[in-house]
Design a protein around this motif. Structure first.
Motif, PDB file in Angstrom:
ATOM      1  N   TRP A 114     -62.816  85.324 -61.735  1.00  0.00           N
ATOM      2  CA  TRP A 114     -63.847  84.746 -61.919  1.00  0.00           C
ATOM      3  C   TRP A 114     -65.003  86.128 -62.707  1.00  0.00           C
ATOM      4  O   TRP A 114     -66.609  85.391 -62.181  1.00  0.00           O
ATOM      5  CB  TRP A 114     -64.817  84.599 -59.989  1.00  0.00           C
ATOM      6  CG  TRP A 114     -63.688  83.468 -59.446  1.00  0.00           C
ATOM      7  CD1 TRP A 114     -63.836  82.703 -59.194  1.00  0.00           C
ATOM      8  CD2 TRP A 114     -63.394  84.346 -58.067  1.00  0.00           C
ATOM      9  NE1 TRP A 114     -62.778  81.774 -58.531  1.00  0.00           N
ATOM     10  CE2 TRP A 114     -62.341  83.149 -57.357  1.00  0.00           C
ATOM     11  CE3 TRP A 114     -62.302  85.321 -57.436  1.00  0.00           C
ATOM     12  CZ2 TRP A 114     -61.173  83.378 -56.607  1.00  0.00           C
ATOM     13  CZ3 TRP A 114     -62.159  85.599 -56.559  1.00  0.00           C
ATOM     14  CH2 TRP A 114     -61.251  84.801 -56.073  1.00  0.00           C
ATOM     15  N   ALA A 171     -65.081  88.077 -67.401  1.00  0.00           N
ATOM     16  CA  ALA A 171     -64.887  87.491 -68.008  1.00  0.00           C
ATOM     17  C   ALA A 171     -65.121  88.585 -68.610  1.00  0.00           C
ATOM     18  O   ALA A 171     -65.871  89.254 -68.754  1.00  0.00           O
ATOM     19  CB  ALA A 171     -65.048  85.971 -69.233  1.00  0.00           C
ATOM     20  N   HIS A 217     -60.014  82.206 -68.462  1.00  0.00           N
ATOM     21  CA  HIS A 217     -61.148  83.063 -68.462  1.00  0.00           C
ATOM     22  C   HIS A 217     -62.352  83.007 -69.484  1.00  0.00           C
ATOM     23  O   HIS A 217     -62.055  81.935 -70.770  1.00  0.00           O
ATOM     24  CB  HIS A 217     -60.940  84.423 -68.496  1.00  0.00           C
ATOM     25  CG  HIS A 217     -59.933  83.667 -66.441  1.00  0.00           C
ATOM     26  ND1 HIS A 217     -58.698  84.019 -66.585  1.00  0.00           N
ATOM     27  CD2 HIS A 217     -60.712  84.800 -65.516  1.00  0.00           C
ATOM     28  CE1 HIS A 217     -58.432  83.895 -65.343  1.00  0.00           C
ATOM     29  NE2 HIS A 217     -59.630  84.675 -64.745  1.00  0.00           N
ATOM     30  N   GLU A 259     -61.781  80.144 -60.283  1.00  0.00           N
ATOM     31  CA  GLU A 259     -60.777  80.689 -60.482  1.00  0.00           C
ATOM     32  C   GLU A 259     -58.918  79.810 -60.739  1.00  0.00           C
ATOM     33  O   GLU A 259     -58.998  79.899 -59.487  1.00  0.00           O
ATOM     34  CB  GLU A 259     -60.585  81.871 -60.385  1.00  0.00           C
ATOM     35  CG  GLU A 259     -59.472  82.910 -60.034  1.00  0.00           C
ATOM     36  CD  GLU A 259     -59.459  83.735 -61.173  1.00  0.00           C
ATOM     37  OE1 GLU A 259     -58.068  84.175 -62.017  1.00  0.00           O
ATOM     38  OE2 GLU A 259     -60.747  83.900 -62.331  1.00  0.00           O
TER      39      GLU A 259
END
Length: 276
Positions: free
Chosen positions: A42, A44, A70, A195
């Motif tokens: 979740w 980056a 991501h 995700e």
């Protein structure tokens, strides 16, 4: 007399020059390492911005990996596996001459573990920051389901096709960065993506000869409600890690207290043992 004074001055200059050279030779060369930073679920590459800047200012080299699926990457989720993540990190490491300090957070711990099994000689140290650290045969889900103190589970919302996992928006910052500034909380919300689920279920196969041969360090996150400190302790013990540090933060210390993280990484990179 003039000749004697001239000779004395020449000798003094020569001695001063020799002394200066000796002192310069005694000064150790600056230690420079290459850090490869792997984000968690979740999240980056943006989460490493402050730590990356600190390390670079300190004369270090830094590569931040964007895992497939991501950030800005649009790889379809049904094609993603833990090995896909592993190969992306190995690709980044292949651009570096010599060994790297490989750092993983949260789900990124699964990734760097998988990388170490594949290319152990490319890694000087593995650094886990509030991260999953599996034994051979374990998947992330095996570890997560064994953590009764985690508050993440009730906040998860799977997609209809089971390929993605969402986190309830009202729970997002409380889970990941409860102790951060409002600006950092806003960044987490602004950069949020659901995700990919498949890599969570992929098990790792580890050997003593490969993964077991790499030096490991764990940085505990003491206020973590995603991967609880009790699970962190069990994983540390299971892996036999002796070098353990801690930060008194939530699950995202690089956002809440980035300087504390970068200072620890610098010490780890230089091989300096500090009191946890």
């Amino acid at each position: 007399m003039k000749t004697s004074v001239s000779l004395l001055l020449s000798a003094a200059v020569a001695l001063s020059s020799l002394s200066s050279c000796a002192k310069e030779d005694e000064i150790p060369a600056a230690t420079s390492a290459t850090y490869v930073l792997v984000h968690g679920a979740w999240q980056a590459p943006y989460v490493w911005d402050a730590v990356r800047s600190d390390l670079i200012i300190s004369g270090q080299k830094v590569l931040v990996v964007e895992l497939p699926g991501h950030g800005a990457d649009k790889t379809p989720p049904h094609t993603l596996t833990l090995d896909t993540y592993r190969d992306k990190v190995i690709e980044a490491m292949s651009k570096v001459d010599g060994k790297v300090v490989l750092v993983g957070h949260s789900m990124g711990g699964m990734v760097i573990t998988n990388v170490a099994e594949k290319v152990p000689t490319k890694i000087s140290r593995l650094v886990y920051i509030g991260a999953f650290l599996p034994a051979s045969g374990q998947a992330l889900t095996d570890l997560a389901f064994s953590d009764p103190d985690s508050k993440l589970g009730p906040a998860l919302v799977p997609s209809a096709d089971q390929l993605m996992l969402d986190v309830k928006r009202e729970e997002l910052t409380a889970l990941f960065i409860n102790d951060g500034s409002q600006a950092e909380k806003d960044r987490v919300i602004a950069n949020y993506r659901a995700e990919p689920a498949i890599p969570f279920t992929n098990k790792v196969t580890l050997t003593k000869e490969n993964f077991g041969a790499v030096e490991k360090v764990y940085i505990k996150t003491l206020q973590d409600v995603v991967i609880s400190p009790s699970l962190q302790d069990r994983m540390i013990a299971g892996a036999g890690i002796k070098t353990i540090y801690q930060v008194n933060t939530s699950h995202s210390p690089f956002l809440a207290q980035p300087r504390a993280v970068s200072d620890l990484l610098l010490k780890i990179g230089k091989g300096i043992n500090v009191v946890p």
